[in-house]
Design a protein around this motif. Sequence first.
Motif, short mmCIF file in Angstrom:
data_model
loop_
_atom_site.label_atom_id
_atom_site.label_comp_id
_atom_site.label_asym_id
_atom_site.label_seq_id
_atom_site.Cartn_x
_atom_site.Cartn_y
_atom_site.Cartn_z
N TYR A 133 43.76 30.40 33.43
CA TYR A 133 43.36 31.62 34.14
C TYR A 133 44.28 31.86 35.32
O TYR A 133 44.70 30.92 36.00
N HIS A 134 44.59 33.13 35.55
CA HIS A 134 45.35 33.52 36.74
C HIS A 134 44.80 34.84 37.23
O HIS A 134 44.37 35.69 36.43
N GLU A 135 44.83 35.05 38.54
CA GLU A 135 44.08 36.16 39.13
C GLU A 135 44.52 37.54 38.69
O GLU A 135 43.73 38.49 38.70
N GLU A 136 45.80 37.70 38.28
CA GLU A 136 46.21 39.05 37.88
C GLU A 136 45.51 39.53 36.62
O GLU A 136 45.47 40.74 36.35
N LEU A 137 44.93 38.62 35.85
CA LEU A 137 44.15 39.06 34.70
C LEU A 137 42.98 39.93 35.15
O LEU A 137 42.61 40.90 34.47
N GLU A 138 42.39 39.59 36.28
CA GLU A 138 41.25 40.36 36.79
C GLU A 138 41.68 41.76 37.22
O GLU A 138 41.03 42.76 36.88
N SER A 139 42.78 41.84 37.97
CA SER A 139 43.22 43.17 38.43
C SER A 139 43.79 43.99 37.28
O SER A 139 43.59 45.21 37.22
N LEU A 140 44.49 43.35 36.35
CA LEU A 140 45.01 44.08 35.19
C LEU A 140 43.88 44.65 34.33
O LEU A 140 43.95 45.78 33.85
N ALA A 141 42.82 43.85 34.14
CA ALA A 141 41.68 44.35 33.36
C ALA A 141 41.03 45.55 34.05
O ALA A 141 40.48 46.44 33.38
N LYS A 142 41.11 45.60 35.36
CA LYS A 142 40.53 46.71 36.11
C LYS A 142 41.41 47.95 36.05
O LYS A 142 40.91 49.07 35.85
N PHE A 143 42.71 47.76 36.23
CA PHE A 143 43.60 48.91 36.37
C PHE A 143 44.30 49.32 35.07
O PHE A 143 44.99 50.34 35.04
N VAL A 144 44.14 48.51 34.02
CA VAL A 144 44.60 48.91 32.68
C VAL A 144 43.37 48.83 31.78
O VAL A 144 43.21 47.90 30.98
N PRO A 145 42.46 49.78 31.90
CA PRO A 145 41.13 49.66 31.29
C PRO A 145 41.14 49.63 29.77
O PRO A 145 40.16 49.18 29.16
N GLU A 146 42.23 50.10 29.14
CA GLU A 146 42.27 50.09 27.68
C GLU A 146 42.62 48.74 27.09
O GLU A 146 42.62 48.55 25.86
N LEU A 147 42.93 47.74 27.93
CA LEU A 147 43.31 46.42 27.43
C LEU A 147 42.24 45.82 26.54
O LEU A 147 41.08 45.70 26.93
N GLU A 148 42.64 45.43 25.33
CA GLU A 148 41.73 44.72 24.44
C GLU A 148 41.80 43.21 24.67
O GLU A 148 40.80 42.51 24.53
N ARG A 149 43.01 42.72 25.00
CA ARG A 149 43.16 41.29 25.25
C ARG A 149 44.29 41.06 26.24
O ARG A 149 45.34 41.68 26.16
N ALA A 150 44.05 40.17 27.20
CA ALA A 150 45.09 39.79 28.16
C ALA A 150 44.98 38.30 28.42
O ALA A 150 43.89 37.78 28.67
N ARG A 151 46.12 37.59 28.33
CA ARG A 151 46.14 36.14 28.50
C ARG A 151 47.28 35.73 29.43
O ARG A 151 48.27 36.44 29.56
N PHE A 152 47.11 34.56 30.04
CA PHE A 152 48.13 33.99 30.91
C PHE A 152 48.52 32.61 30.38
O PHE A 152 47.64 31.80 30.06
N TRP A 153 49.82 32.35 30.32
CA TRP A 153 50.33 31.08 29.80
C TRP A 153 51.31 30.47 30.79
O TRP A 153 52.11 31.18 31.40
N MET A 154 51.27 29.15 30.95
CA MET A 154 52.20 28.45 31.82
C MET A 154 52.69 27.18 31.12
O MET A 154 51.91 26.51 30.44
N THR A 155 53.97 26.87 31.29
CA THR A 155 54.53 25.69 30.64
C THR A 155 54.34 24.44 31.51
O THR A 155 54.40 24.50 32.73
N PHE A 156 54.09 23.32 30.83
CA PHE A 156 54.01 22.02 31.48
C PHE A 156 54.64 20.99 30.56
O PHE A 156 54.43 21.02 29.34
#
Length: 403
Positions: free
Chosen positions: A230-253
């Motif tokens: 989880y990363h916080e921009e998912l919350e703001s993106l879901a709010k300001f791009v309301p048509e989003l069906e799916r949004a994910r965050f990935w990080m390498t380790f």
Amino acid sequence: MSTVLVIGAGGVSSVCVHKMAMNADIFGDIHLASRTKSKCDAIARSVKERTGQDIRTYEIDAEEVPAMVNLIRKVGPSLVVNLALPYQDLPIMDACLEAGVHYLDTANYEPKDEAKFEYKWQWAYHDRFKEAGIMALLGSGFDPGVTSVFTMWLKKHKLKTIRQLDILDCNGGDHGQAFATNFNPEINIREVTAPARHWENGEFVETPAMDKKVAFDFEEVGTKNMYMMYHEELESLAKFVPELERARFWMTFGDEYIKHLTVLQNVGMTSIEPIKYKGKEIIPLQFLAAVLPKPETLGETTKGKTNIGVIATGEAMDGSGEKTFYINNICSHEAAYEETGNQAVSYTTGVPAMIGSAMVVQGKWKGEGVFNMEEMDPDPFMDMLNDHGLPWQVKELDGPVGF
């Protein structure tokens, strides 16, 4: 030229202040404060050596609102740039409200006693900032920050709507340490060990931390394992791009990072619950952070590149049907260190903090209240990324991601 007050003296702050000093036509008077003045002084010396610009420094506890207000009034900035810890967002916002000064940060508020990333606490300040006639700009780092601007640039220029969005954050650098984090250890480990959440069909879906792993071939880095989190921009993106069906965050380790983190979790060192040790109360994670290498010390030894971007699928702007675009930046650790004395993870956050600050003090982004990056015109920010060390590229992919 504007007067700015920067709070915090870690690697991100170092990059931001160096880049501000390199743009003296925008930032004519730069002030730097943190709990440890010696760290501010070290940054000021480096800035003087590299740019010839003078930075004034101060000691401040950012959680002491009256002291913050006094410092703001003493300095007289048009903008306070919060590059301290996320726990300190609200007191610094309180101080800006009382002093009547614009505010900017790179990460949303989270309480000390819970690894919980939400904008609700800061969004609740909107009416007060609006009534005061000042602006708070949230999340002007890379992710959040540039990733949100990337998304809105695609929506402005390439896609009428965005159906699916994946944010991919790859650090291909090697610092030579057995275990170290590339930004604040406490914040990094809290993020990584928290349950993963992604946006799907109008709600957040929670899964166990580090449960989903995908191999991805990153340009100029190679194939790396990335984990959904989880990363916080998912919350703001879901709010300001309301048509989003799916949004994910990935990080390498890397495997070594995962191995060490697993052991530390198993023995309780990543806990944020207080324990008694020799009659004193300590937080295990804070103790661990104190003994790990400081991110700002990793610049000289870190080699390799970062590759951070977004892949978006949606209805094409030109009416040609559904299309997928990948927009990203590739940044060299060595080049970042040569320019500012810091590694690329700090660089990729510090440069956007400078650019967001420029947007505010120059009036290119303005408003009264609390705003996220998605609400602003992406074009002037994108132009400055190209001009100030974080050039981006966009290409069309054959279709949506298959993971």
